[in-house]
Scaffold this motif. Structure first.
Motif, PDB file in Angstrom:
ATOM      1  N   GLU A 141       5.746   7.772  -8.341  1.00 25.02           N
ATOM      2  CA  GLU A 141       6.782   8.017  -7.349  1.00 25.02           C
ATOM      3  C   GLU A 141       6.143   8.024  -5.972  1.00 25.02           C
ATOM      4  N   GLY A 142       6.915   7.633  -4.965  1.00 24.83           N
ATOM      5  CA  GLY A 142       6.401   7.665  -3.620  1.00 24.83           C
ATOM      6  C   GLY A 142       6.617   6.362  -2.879  1.00 24.83           C
ATOM      7  N   PRO A 143       6.068   6.261  -1.670  1.00 22.19           N
ATOM      8  CA  PRO A 143       6.292   5.069  -0.832  1.00 22.19           C
ATOM      9  C   PRO A 143       5.807   3.764  -1.441  1.00 22.19           C
ATOM     10  N   VAL A 144       4.863   3.833  -2.395  1.00 13.07           N
ATOM     11  CA  VAL A 144       4.387   2.590  -3.012  1.00 13.07           C
ATOM     12  C   VAL A 144       5.524   1.875  -3.738  1.00 13.07           C
ATOM     13  N   ALA A 145       6.546   2.620  -4.170  1.00 13.31           N
ATOM     14  CA  ALA A 145       7.702   1.988  -4.809  1.00 13.31           C
ATOM     15  C   ALA A 145       8.437   1.086  -3.828  1.00 13.31           C
ATOM     16  N   GLU A 146       8.492   1.480  -2.557  1.00 15.36           N
ATOM     17  CA  GLU A 146       9.121   0.636  -1.542  1.00 15.36           C
ATOM     18  C   GLU A 146       8.329  -0.657  -1.344  1.00 15.36           C
ATOM     19  N   ASP A 147       6.988  -0.564  -1.427  1.00 13.69           N
ATOM     20  CA  ASP A 147       6.173  -1.779  -1.336  1.00 13.69           C
ATOM     21  C   ASP A 147       6.474  -2.719  -2.499  1.00 13.69           C
ATOM     22  N   ALA A 148       6.628  -2.157  -3.687  1.00 16.82           N
ATOM     23  CA  ALA A 148       6.961  -2.982  -4.849  1.00 16.82           C
ATOM     24  C   ALA A 148       8.344  -3.610  -4.695  1.00 16.82           C
ATOM     25  N   GLN A 149       9.285  -2.859  -4.113  1.00 15.82           N
ATOM     26  CA  GLN A 149      10.616  -3.407  -3.861  1.00 15.82           C
ATOM     27  C   GLN A 149      10.540  -4.586  -2.898  1.00 15.82           C
ATOM     28  N   THR A 150       9.746  -4.434  -1.839  1.00 15.89           N
ATOM     29  CA  THR A 150       9.567  -5.528  -0.891  1.00 15.89           C
ATOM     30  C   THR A 150       8.990  -6.758  -1.575  1.00 15.89           C
TER      31      THR A 150
END
Length: 601
Positions: free
Chosen positions: A315-324
């Motif tokens: 969990e965390g901001p790395v999930a947003e990187d994966a979404q990108t």
């Protein structure tokens, strides 16, 4: 209807299917109150576009009678709360018995959206968690339930070269049909986007001419299989193999390859396995969704059903990187967008990728795509240069000579550096299907060569191990190791000292490091790295394994001695799963093939 085009037609009780039809390559067909919109590439010109897409669109909110069911939605933290809190340690899941229930709960917890990219995503896979079993028996039921709750689902599925991988090509389109069917059944609020995507890279005309006899023999094999099917079954099979359909003549009678056809060859594929939930939670690693891949840490199934894999939930901001990454990687591969900057470190977690695209200049002479992002390879090479005590690796393949030479160089420069490398005793197609083709033999040749490079660099500081169950088997050949059923290893994990680990979908071969679409995480928080290494080491060792098996300066010797003792004992008297890797069998089986690049396998 005019020929050479495709449209969607409704099928009572099942998903839409593809049939030759209307002239517009982007058509819409209303099925009840669900609109199914599709964009298809003609398979004769697949290189011009990234992939077909099917979108199931509806109203943006839940409709009457289809509100989300609170008792079936599990808590998930908000993006704001995650950003404000320190990152939690990744949840390490070993084998599908741990990973699949976690993935099911993540689908049940999602409130707004799920984005995913998988090589294989079979909706016939059985559900395992108690929570998911309350709503159905298979992943079809779970996807239907998720769409019915109003959660948006976007999934990119790897499509496969219909010549080289016809079974996987058919499996992809079966999954597409089942996803469409789930959306149709979920009603007018269903929001589904399915992208069955063939990699944009296509071999040039010269390699296609060189491989033409092999292509013709494989197409003859496929056509002979189709000829043996009854008429209705043949038509159904061709519907599920659109890439094969146009390569055959007399499809409705006795199919045969088109003799003068020079079909495109697709050397790369999308090999990633990840899902992002509400842009806050990430599921990532080496495990696809299929009943074949289900195994438990005990590995008590028959050898051909074992499957050791490793997956992370973070969990965390790395999930947003994966979404990108999921939102944009197809445009990068298709040459429509430039590669974006590498993702930053997010509290000890960093997304890394492999991406390639079709060559433009001089493409006629190349079989290979053009590598554009090699972050996974770069992470390995950088970590090798920094390692000083112990490198621990689990991988399905170790076939990249560049990486082997980098490791050997590091070993010569760092006298205290040790390495433990865990491999399957044989590739699954060789062990369980008796494969003897070019790709199987070249793969084993490269792996044996890479292991010899390592041995020259490390000497006695290297242990290469395989795994087998502690029981006897009457089987012969490479489905067994020292008289015991092998444990098939599919994990993709590299750990360097106590400081850095890479968990990804990438094998340590040129294909994964430079050609295929791959995604993974670099872990740099020492607590997370130590926890991961201890968890994976303990998985293979006896329960009473002492501290020597885990200490970086002593582990390699302890593992090598244990493996040697196990090899001398009968299978049912062995401790743990570890045995020495059978290098001689790989050397005897392997063959070099000039002009074929290492990255092919």
């Amino acid at each position: 209807m005019p020929p050479m085009v495709r449209r969607l037609l409704p099928v009572t009780g099942t998903a839409p299917f593809i049939e030759d039809g209307a002239t517009n390559p982007s058509t819409a067909n209303e099925v009840g109150s669900v609109i199914i919109k599709a964009r298809f590439r003609r398979f004769g010109h697949l290189s011009r576009r990234t992939g077909g897409a099917a979108e199931v669109l509806g109203n943006r909110g839940p409709g009457p009678g289809i509100a989300a069911e609170p008792d079936e939605v599990f808590p998930v933290p908000s993006a704001a709360s995650i950003a404000a809190s320190p990152p939690a340690s990744p949840l390490v899941m070993v084998t599908a018995s741990e990973a699949y229930p976690a993935l099911e709960r993540a689908f049940l917890s999602a409130r707004r959206e799920i984005s995913a990219g998988f090589r294989v995503f079979d909706l016939k896979t059985r559900l395992r968690s108690d929570e998911a079993l309350r709503i159905g028996k298979t992943w079809f039921d779970l996807v239907f339930h998720t769409l019915r709750r109003g959660v948006t689902l976007r999934i990119v599925l790897s499509d496969f070269d219909p010549v080289a991988r016809p079974r996987l090509h058919r499996a992809t389109w079966r999954s597409v049909r089942m996803l469409w069917a789930a959306a149709e059944m979920a009603g007018p609020t269903a929001r589904l986007t399915v992208v069955p995507s063939m990699h944009s890279a296509v071999a040039g005309i010269w390699p296609r001419l060189m491989f033409w006899p092999l292509v013709q023999s494989r197409m003859l094999r496929v056509s002979n299989w189709l000829r043996r099917l009854a008429g209705s079954h043949r038509i159904a099979a061709l519907r599920e193999m659109p890439g094969v359909h146009h390569m055959l003549a007399a499809k409705d009678a006795l199919p045969r390859p088109r003799l003068l056809a020079l079909p495109p060859l697709f050397p790369a594929t999308h090999h990633q396995k990840l899902a992002v939930f509400d842009r806050t939670r990430l599921y990532i690693g080496g495990l696809d969704l299929d009943e074949r891949f289900y195994d438990t840490p005990d590995h008590h199934l028959p050898a051909q059903e074992t499957w050791h894999d490793v997956q992370l939930m973070v969990e965390g901001p790395v999930a947003e990187d994966a979404q990108t990454h999921l939102d944009g990687f197809l445009d990068i591969i298709d040459g429509k967008a430039a590669p974006d900057q590498p993702a930053p470190d997010r509290g000890g977690l960093r997304l890394v990728r492999t991406l390639s695209r079709r060559r433009i200049r001089g493409a006629w002479r190349f079989i290979s795509p053009e590598p554009v992002v090699s972050e996974i390879e770069a992470a390995h090479r950088d970590a090798i240069g920094r390692a000083s005590r112990l490198i621990y690796v689990e991988t399905q393949y170790f076939r990249d000579r560049r990486l082997a030479r980098k490791l050997a160089e590091a070993a010569r420069q760092t006298p205290d550096l040790h390495m433990i490398l865990i491999l399957p005793a044989a590739p699954d197609d060789v062990a369980f299907e008796g494969a003897t083709g070019l790709d199987a033999r070249l793969g084993e040749f490269l792996q044996a060569k890479c292991l010899r490079i390592l041995r020259r660099g490390f000497g006695r500081r290297l242990f290469v191990g395989g795994a087998a169950q502690p029981r006897r088997t009457p089987a012969k050949g490479r489905a067994q190791l020292n008289g015991a059923p092998l444990v098939y290893i599919h994990a993709k994990v590299s750990i360097f000292d106590d400081n850095l680990a890479v968990v990804s979908s990438a094998n340590l071969n040129g294909r994964s490091l430079r050609w295929d679409t791959e995604a993974g995480l670099v872990l740099t928080r020492q607590e997370a790295v130590l926890d991961l290494r201890h968890r994976l080491m303990a998985h293979w060792l006896p329960e009473d394994a002492g501290t020597d098996f885990f200490a970086p300066g002593r582990a390699m010797h302890a593992w090598r001695n244990l493996a040697a003792r196990n090899a001398r004992l009968p299978p049912d008297a062995r401790r743990g799963f570890i045995l020495p890797y059978d290098l001689k069998s790989a050397q005897d089986f392997g063959r070099a093939f000039p002009l074929v690049p290492d990255e092919m396998v």
